[in-house]
Scaffold this motif. Structure first.
Motif, short mmCIF file in Angstrom:
data_model
loop_
_atom_site.label_atom_id
_atom_site.label_comp_id
_atom_site.label_asym_id
_atom_site.label_seq_id
_atom_site.Cartn_x
_atom_site.Cartn_y
_atom_site.Cartn_z
N UNK A 157 0.83 -1.21 0.00
CA UNK A 157 0.00 0.00 0.00
C UNK A 157 0.86 1.25 0.00
N UNK A 158 1.95 1.23 0.79
CA UNK A 158 2.82 2.39 0.85
C UNK A 158 3.49 2.71 -0.46
N UNK A 159 3.89 1.68 -1.21
CA UNK A 159 4.55 1.92 -2.50
C UNK A 159 3.59 2.56 -3.49
N UNK A 160 2.30 2.21 -3.42
CA UNK A 160 1.31 2.83 -4.31
C UNK A 160 1.06 4.27 -3.91
N UNK A 161 0.87 4.50 -2.63
CA UNK A 161 0.61 5.87 -2.15
C UNK A 161 1.82 6.76 -2.43
#
Length: 543
Positions: A157-161
């Motif tokens: 999720x962090x890599x997408x955000x």
């Protein structure tokens, strides 16, 4: 990180362990969790309207077209290429009048939040299938077994955000967040065996990006072959997809897509190289995408050695971790290559927003890779503790699981450059979003002060090119009714009756150029000038 297939095969849970997981398993794998996530994202999106908010260029054009559709007067010339997915929502929201822009922003932001949530969910779910400990019995052991999947979900999720532009594009109302969420939701439905639901969700993804027709169409043919009762559904959605793409706008959307802006990668010496090297590759951190590549290779090797690569069981049940890791990660990299290739061959824009469909899968694969590593390292500690008395305490489940996660996190942070140099600049993003919101507020105040009908009655209205759809929506006219500044400031042509001068961003050039306005005034134009923060209004209309 290679895991024998025998370790991935489902085992019969004991009554004790089954009772402990029965309460949460339906929420993790079923549709009920999706409903909860959508509700939470919707509430947060509504609350986000409390801060200054506005759509951007493409969304404003979709809003204009949605309003025209309900009045049976659609005219798509003068805007971006046609895209059916957002038009479904902007047409419905047009029924609510002045609330239309904010309603669409709620939809777009909900999709953006759901993209991150589903990235976490898929990475968590697939990592757990790879890292599950069938022998876990106590509550402590079950909790420890969740550490690696949670780590995978957070990184995914962090890599997408953290990917450039994803948050700001979602906040400004672009549709990629909605489409990515629908794509990940379809994968989640496939994992639950709900193939018809997955195919319906895939339709909406296909209504946003035509490149997905290859996968969605093949999936539909497979579904029709596997489930004869779904054939009418498949045929009907195939026809509906074509009707929504080409019915309202014909093939003009394709033509406009092949005439990108001057700053597009299509006009570089090597468009494919530019998209891959300068746009796609920087979208995800090296510490995510390189482990993703390694994990994909390892997963394919493990499947090949176990002869599961071409069997249905490679994508089903608990052994799905290897197959889905390879499939999801490979899709992400192939998507990047596909966007680059169509920019090279077809002359399309190669907009970095389109790369989000590859960012999410690559991030999920990278998150799984780290979670898998953490679990494998914890397993090694456990085996070492069982073999050596001196390491027995270190190899206990309470220590081995967190220990593997701590080692993974330490390695993730230790990879140069320092992690803070690669994190999204939230303050800069906030300033940019606030500036765009001020454009909307200031335009509305100026037009309300002078009156839209009176300004239109005076004659032509000119504004900076990126503000054309917003001005058209505010005036209640087609986008073609609003003219853009002249390309040659030395020969600007006849003076417009109304000028709405603005900058697209804080650092952009003020358009029309001040010297162009001075030229018109020297040649007879008599403007009344009003300045409100981001907009300057020049009008020849009498009060």
């Amino acid at each position: 990180m290679s895991v024998p297939t025998a370790e991935l095969s489902a085992t019969r849970p004991s009554a004790r362990s089954g009772a402990g997981t029965a309460a949460w398993r339906p929420w993790l794998h079923g549709g009920r969790l999706l409903i909860v996530l959508v509700t939470g994202a919707l509430v947060l999106s509504i609350l986000s309207l409390l801060i200054p908010s506005t759509p951007s260029y493409d969304p404003w054009a979709w809003l204009v077209w949605g309003r025209e559709i309900i009045h049976l007067d659609l005219h798509t010339a003068g805007g971006p290429s046609w895209k059916p997915l957002p038009m479904i929502f902007t047409t419905v929201s047009a029924l609510f009048g002045r609330a239309q822009p904010d309603l669409w922003l709620v939809v777009a932001r909900t999709g953006t939040l759901m993209s991150a949530a589903l990235s976490f969910k898929l990475a968590f779910r697939l990592t757990r299938s790879l890292a599950a400990d069938p022998g876990a019995r106590t509550g402590t052991s079950r909790a420890v077994a969740l550490i690696a999947p949670v780590l995978a979900g957070v990184l995914a999720a962090g890599s997408l955000v953290n990917s450039p532009g994803f948050v700001s594009n979602g906040a400004l109302g672009y549709s990629e967040g909605v489409a990515v969420a629908l794509m990940l939701g379809a994968v989640d439905r496939i994992l639950d065996g709900r193939h018809r639901q997955a195919f319906v969700l895939g339709l909406f993804v296909a209504l946003d990006r035509p490149e997905t027709w290859i996968v969605w169409g093949a999936y539909g043919l497979w579904l029709a072959w596997r489930d004869p009762g779904a054939r009418r559904l498949v045929i009907g959605l195939f026809v509906l997809n074509l009707a929504l793409w080409f019915g309202p706008d014909g093939f003009s959307g394709v033509t406009r897509a092949q005439h990108p802006r001057s700053n597009s990668a299509a006009f570089t010496s090597c468009p494919l190289c530019t998209v891959l090297r300068k746009q796609a590759w920087p979208m995800v951190l090296n510490r995510i995408k390189i482990p993703a590549i390694i994990a994909i290779v390892v997963a394919l090797g493990a499947l090949w050695r176990s002869r599961e690569l071409w069997r249905r069981s490679a994508l089903e049940a608990r052994g799905a971790g290897l197959g889905w890791l390879a499939a999801i990660g490979a899709f992400g990299y192939l998507w990047w290559f596909g966007i680059a290739l169509e920019t090279q061959v077809g002359g399309f824009s190669g907009n970095s927003r389109y790369l989000a469909f590859g960012v999410a899968p690559v991030g999920i694969a990278g998150g799984i890779a780290w979670g898998w590593f953490a679990s494998a390292y914890g397993g090694w500690l456990g085996r070492a503790g069982a073999a050596a008395a001196a390491l027995r305490r270190l190899g206990s489940p309470r220590v081995a699981g967190p220990g593997g996660a701590l080692v993974a996190v330490a390695l993730f942070l230790a990879v140069p450059p320092w992690i803070t140099d690669n994190v999204i600049d939230l303050q800069r993003t906030h300033r940019a979003l606030v500036y765009q919101a001020h454009l909307r507020e200031d335009l509305s105040a100026l037009v309300d002060r002078f009156g839209a009908r009176r300004l239109l009655a005076c004659g032509s209205v000119m504004t900076e090119a990126f503000q054309v759809p917003m001005v058209a929506w505010k005036f209640g006219v087609r986008t073609a009714r609003i003219i853009v500044p002249p390309s040659d400031p030395h020969q600007p042509g006849p003076a417009p009756e109304t000028i709405l001068q603005a900058r697209d961003t804080r650092s952009a050039t003020l358009l029309p150029l001040p010297e162009t306005v001075i030229y018109w005034e020297r040649h007879g134009a008599r403007y009344t000038y009003v300045h409100r923060r981001t907009f300057r209004l020049f009008t020849a209309c009498r009060r």
